[in-house]
Design an enzyme around this catalytic site. Structure first.
Site, PDB file in Angstrom:
ATOM      1  N   GLU A 139      -1.004   9.063   7.093  1.00 46.36           N
ATOM      2  CA  GLU A 139      -2.023   9.010   6.037  1.00 46.36           C
ATOM      3  C   GLU A 139      -3.003  10.174   6.122  1.00 46.36           C
ATOM      4  OE1 GLU A 139      -3.771   5.088   6.114  1.00 46.36           O
ATOM      5  OE2 GLU A 139      -4.050   5.102   8.256  1.00 46.36           O
ATOM      6  N   ARG A 195      -3.376  -6.187   7.721  1.00 51.79           N
ATOM      7  CA  ARG A 195      -4.625  -5.442   7.955  1.00 51.79           C
ATOM      8  C   ARG A 195      -5.510  -6.245   8.914  1.00 51.79           C
ATOM      9  NH1 ARG A 195      -3.922  -3.788   2.101  1.00 51.79           N
ATOM     10  NH2 ARG A 195      -4.220  -1.528   2.032  1.00 51.79           N
ATOM     11  N   ARG A 250     -12.128   8.105  -1.458  1.00 51.28           N
ATOM     12  CA  ARG A 250     -11.586   6.898  -2.110  1.00 51.28           C
ATOM     13  C   ARG A 250     -12.648   6.043  -2.759  1.00 51.28           C
ATOM     14  NH1 ARG A 250      -7.728   3.877   2.255  1.00 51.28           N
ATOM     15  NH2 ARG A 250      -7.708   2.105   0.849  1.00 51.28           N
ATOM     16  N   ARG A 266      -1.071  -3.973  11.905  1.00 50.18           N
ATOM     17  CA  ARG A 266      -1.749  -2.689  11.985  1.00 50.18           C
ATOM     18  C   ARG A 266      -2.967  -2.854  12.885  1.00 50.18           C
ATOM     19  NH1 ARG A 266      -4.342   0.469   7.211  1.00 50.18           N
ATOM     20  NH2 ARG A 266      -5.702  -1.326   6.986  1.00 50.18           N
ATOM     21  N   ASN A 309      -2.778   5.547   0.157  1.00 50.59           N
ATOM     22  CA  ASN A 309      -4.175   5.461  -0.301  1.00 50.59           C
ATOM     23  C   ASN A 309      -4.997   6.532   0.407  1.00 50.59           C
ATOM     24  OD1 ASN A 309      -3.140   3.166  -1.462  1.00 50.59           O
ATOM     25  ND2 ASN A 309      -4.079   1.760   0.003  1.00 50.59           N
ATOM     26  N   ASP A 310      -4.806   6.619   1.714  1.00 55.29           N
ATOM     27  CA  ASP A 310      -5.532   7.637   2.468  1.00 55.29           C
ATOM     28  C   ASP A 310      -4.866   8.996   2.386  1.00 55.29           C
ATOM     29  OD1 ASP A 310      -7.901   6.521   3.592  1.00 55.29           O
ATOM     30  OD2 ASP A 310      -6.603   5.167   4.719  1.00 55.29           O
ATOM     31  N   HIS A 357     -16.457 -11.044   0.005  1.00 56.43           N
ATOM     32  CA  HIS A 357     -15.872 -12.380   0.250  1.00 56.43           C
ATOM     33  C   HIS A 357     -15.396 -12.993  -1.054  1.00 56.43           C
ATOM     34  CE1 HIS A 357     -19.359 -12.166   3.163  1.00 56.43           C
ATOM     35  NE2 HIS A 357     -18.276 -11.931   3.853  1.00 56.43           N
ATOM     36  N   CYS A 359       3.293   1.765   2.587  1.00 52.67           N
ATOM     37  CA  CYS A 359       2.489   0.550   2.411  1.00 52.67           C
ATOM     38  C   CYS A 359       1.219   0.810   1.609  1.00 52.67           C
ATOM     39  CB  CYS A 359       2.159  -0.079   3.762  1.00 52.67           C
ATOM     40  SG  CYS A 359       1.226   1.014   4.832  1.00 52.67           S
TER      41      CYS A 359
HETATM   42  C1  PEP Z   1      -3.341   3.356   2.991  1.00 54.95           C
HETATM   43  O1  PEP Z   1      -4.224   4.127   3.346  1.00 54.95           O
HETATM   44  O2  PEP Z   1      -2.493   3.619   2.118  1.00 54.95           O
HETATM   45  C2  PEP Z   1      -3.257   2.006   3.584  1.00 54.95           C
HETATM   46  C3  PEP Z   1      -2.251   1.202   3.335  1.00 54.95           C
HETATM   47  O3  PEP Z   1      -4.282   1.617   4.384  1.00 54.95           O
HETATM   48  P1  PEP Z   1      -5.702   1.137   3.822  1.00 54.95           P
HETATM   49  O4  PEP Z   1      -5.612   1.015   2.332  1.00 54.95           O
HETATM   50  O5  PEP Z   1      -5.983  -0.145   4.493  1.00 54.95           O
HETATM   51  O6  PEP Z   1      -6.593   2.268   4.251  1.00 54.95           O
HETATM   52 MG    MG Z   2      -5.290   3.736   5.156  1.00 56.98          MG
END
Ligand code: PEP
Ligand code: MG
Length: 576
Positions: free
Chosen positions: A437, A301, A471, A336, A460-461, A194, A508
């Protein structure tokens, strides 16, 4: 002079004097009481609970209208805990049985309770130990009538100071806003705590998870806080201060210069138009859309609406949130669907794969939603109903096989049928896209693209799953590499799959907001980027300085290179 490191939340550089906020509970007096005093001591304890509740209620009532919704729900949860008579029962028993003062009894019980929470293997529940500690601290503060609490400082008394605390409660965060502090640092907390979420909304330099902050820092220490890198310089010499002053000035001037690009088009030197979207976690961040002149929201998100609360939001609450976001954005919003599971856990009575052997490979995102229609259906209904209030798109995370899409479309058809029968207004043609992803989805992106209205690369994923690195695991973070040829090839293949199918492909993941990769991505054909608001103008600037025709062959050559040093040199040349 020495340095400390933590997780930087962003917000630039602050230079100022440290103010250690000590919590009640750090030095608790303990003494025996007479048998005749027991009743009065228990009454004193109960009064402290009541006062703590009244104070918290006052803070909640005074929340500004633009305060994040999470804040209200966390304060609500703390109030509920305080209202539970069971919470004061054990310390009351201790006073009775051991004949000790209320502070000591409360401290002993709090320690036991927090430890018990921490031992729970469910990370979300064990994370709740911080809430329990905060609630108990508040009561302890009432017993001790601890001076120095943030709420007791007069307005502006802490202006420009750097607050250092073990942890900050959301209630403290409201106070921090009022005090116009320079920065804050906490011992505890992760980047999605938070505290971190609020720091971002306040746009001040902040660092969380800086273990040792409370131990090594003293009130009055001169600190330089670099909120981006997560570094604090303690009592720096004049030369170091001057260096950071220059850097701060440079950041300020740069931000000012970038401001001039707000109205400019994101077009390359050779005429390629690019669309820039924002990633949004909290509804109040929507105002950045107009402020940054973004094309819309490329990633909302939605799971943040479900976090830090006891009960899942019902359809009506979700409808209100999505409709509000869509109305205020006044441009397309990509919602999403829930990406819960793995490191994003909620309670609300629903068991998630928190104890799975490999939670990131477990029942996460669309897998969880299709498994739990009681969770998914109200969200889909709310999203469709919100489509009556503005332009939106549905985006599904972590798609890995076609059967998931078949089930999804069957469910969407049912939901639309239900809504029509119930007479709800909605747009039946809301575009439905999938996040790429998981390598399986990227490799077969051409096949997935035939079913979907758009694709969005969640790098990211995608990087996590392609390179087999968790991650959230610090030990393998060094392997996280957006320029790995396997990652670049999957990105390129996905962009081409979208082109062949005639559907848009955006990105994204964090990679889209990092200006180091902007040219590489343009060279691979990407024309839609979605990122944190703070990165948008910088990426736009880079786009406007890029001639795609000139870098295309260099980017193609990169995809044929495996040596990391060689790849880095090539990127430097492309960016030169
Ligand atoms: C990603 O995985 O790149 C993504 C945008 O989703 P998150 O970071 O919320 O997993
Ligand atoms: Mg993701």
């Amino acid at each position: 002079m020495f340095t400390l490191h933590g997780s930087g939340i962003g917000g630039g550089i602050a230079i100022g004097s440290a103010r250690i906020i000590r919590r009640a509970g750090q030095e608790i007096p303990e003494f025996a009481i007479a048998a005749a005093q027991v009743g009065a001591e228990i009454a004193r304890l109960k009064q402290a609970f009541a006062r703590a509740r009244a104070t918290l209620q006052k803070i909640r009532d005074a929340l500004p209208p633009d305060a994040p919704e999470e804040l209200d729900s966390v304060l609500g949860a703390h109030l509920m805990m305080l209202a539970d008579p069971a919470l004061s029962e054990q310390p009351s028993n201790l006073i009775r049985q051991r004949q000790i003062n209320a502070e000591a009894a409360l401290a002993r019980h709090a320690e036991k309770l927090v430890a018990a929470f921490k031992e729970i293997r469910d990370p979300y529940l064990s994370g709740k130990s911080a809430d329990v500690a905060q609630v108990m601290d508040r009561v302890q503060g009432e017993l001790l009538a601890a001076p120095g609490a943030l709420s007791e400082q007069s307005e502006g008394a802490l202006a420009g100071e750097i607050i250092v605390a073990n942890d900050l409660t959301p209630a403290d965060a409201v106070d921090l806003k009022r005090h116009r502090i320079g920065a804050f640092i906490t011992n505890l907390g992760g980047p999605i705590s938070h505290t971190a979420i609020l720091a971002r909304s306040m746009r001040i330099p902040a660092i969380v998870g800086m273990h040792g902050a409370i131990r090594y820092l003293r009130t009055g220490d001169l600190l330089v806080v670099d909120g981006k890198r997560g570094v604090v310089l303690v009592n720096p010499d004049a030369a170091a201060v001057a260096t950071y002053q220059r850097r701060r000035e440079k950041i300020r001037r740069r931000a000012q210069q970038l401001d001039g690009l707000r109205e400019a088009d994101a077009v390359t030197l050779d005429g390629n138009a690019v669309s820039l979207f924002l990633n949004v976690e909290l509804p109040e961040e929507i105002s950045a859309c107009a402020a940054q002149n973004a094309h819309g929201v490329g990633l909302y998100r939605s799971e943040f609406l479900f976090m830090n609360r006891q009960r899942m939001p019902a359809e009506e609450e979700q409808l209100a949130a999505y409709a509000d976001v869509v109305r205020r954005a006044q441009r397309p919003v990509t919602i999403r669907t829930l990406d819960l599971g793995a490191d994003k856990q909620v309670d609300g009575g629903r068991a998630m794969d928190a104890v799975a052997t490999n939670p990131a490979l477990g029942r996460r995102a669309i897998r969880l939603c299709l498994h739990d229609l009681g969770l998914f259906r109200p969200q889909l209904r709310a999203i469709y109903r919100a489509s009556a209030f503005g332009s939106l798109r549905i985006m599904v995370p972590m798609v890995s096989n076609m059967e998931e899409l078949n089930q999804l479309f069957a469910l969407l058809a049912q939901v639309k049928q239900e809504l029509s029968e119930e007479g709800h207004a909605f747009n039946a043609a809301v575009p439905v896209g999938g996040m790429i992803e998981v390598p399986a989805a990227a490799i077969a992106a051409d096949l997935f693209a035939r079913k979907l209205d758009f694709l969005s690369l969640g790098t990211n994923d995608l990087i996590q799953y392609t390179l087999a690195i968790d991650r959230v695991d610090d030990e393998v973070n060094y392997l996280y590499d957006p320029l790995h040829p396997s990652v670049l090839r999957l990105i390129k293949h996905t962009i081409e799959a979208g082109k062949t199918a005639g559907i848009p492909v955006s990105m994204c993941g964090e990679m889209a907001g990092d200006v180091t990769y902007t040219r590489v991505l343009l060279g691979m054909g990407l024309r839609e980027f979605s990122m944190e608001p703070a990165s948008l103008l910088e990426v736009k600037r880079q786009i406007r300085l890029t001639d795609v025709s000139k870098i295309k062959s260099q980017v193609a050559a990169m995809l044929q290179t495996a040596e990391p040093d060689h790849i880095k040199r090539m990127v430097d040349e492309i960016n030169a």
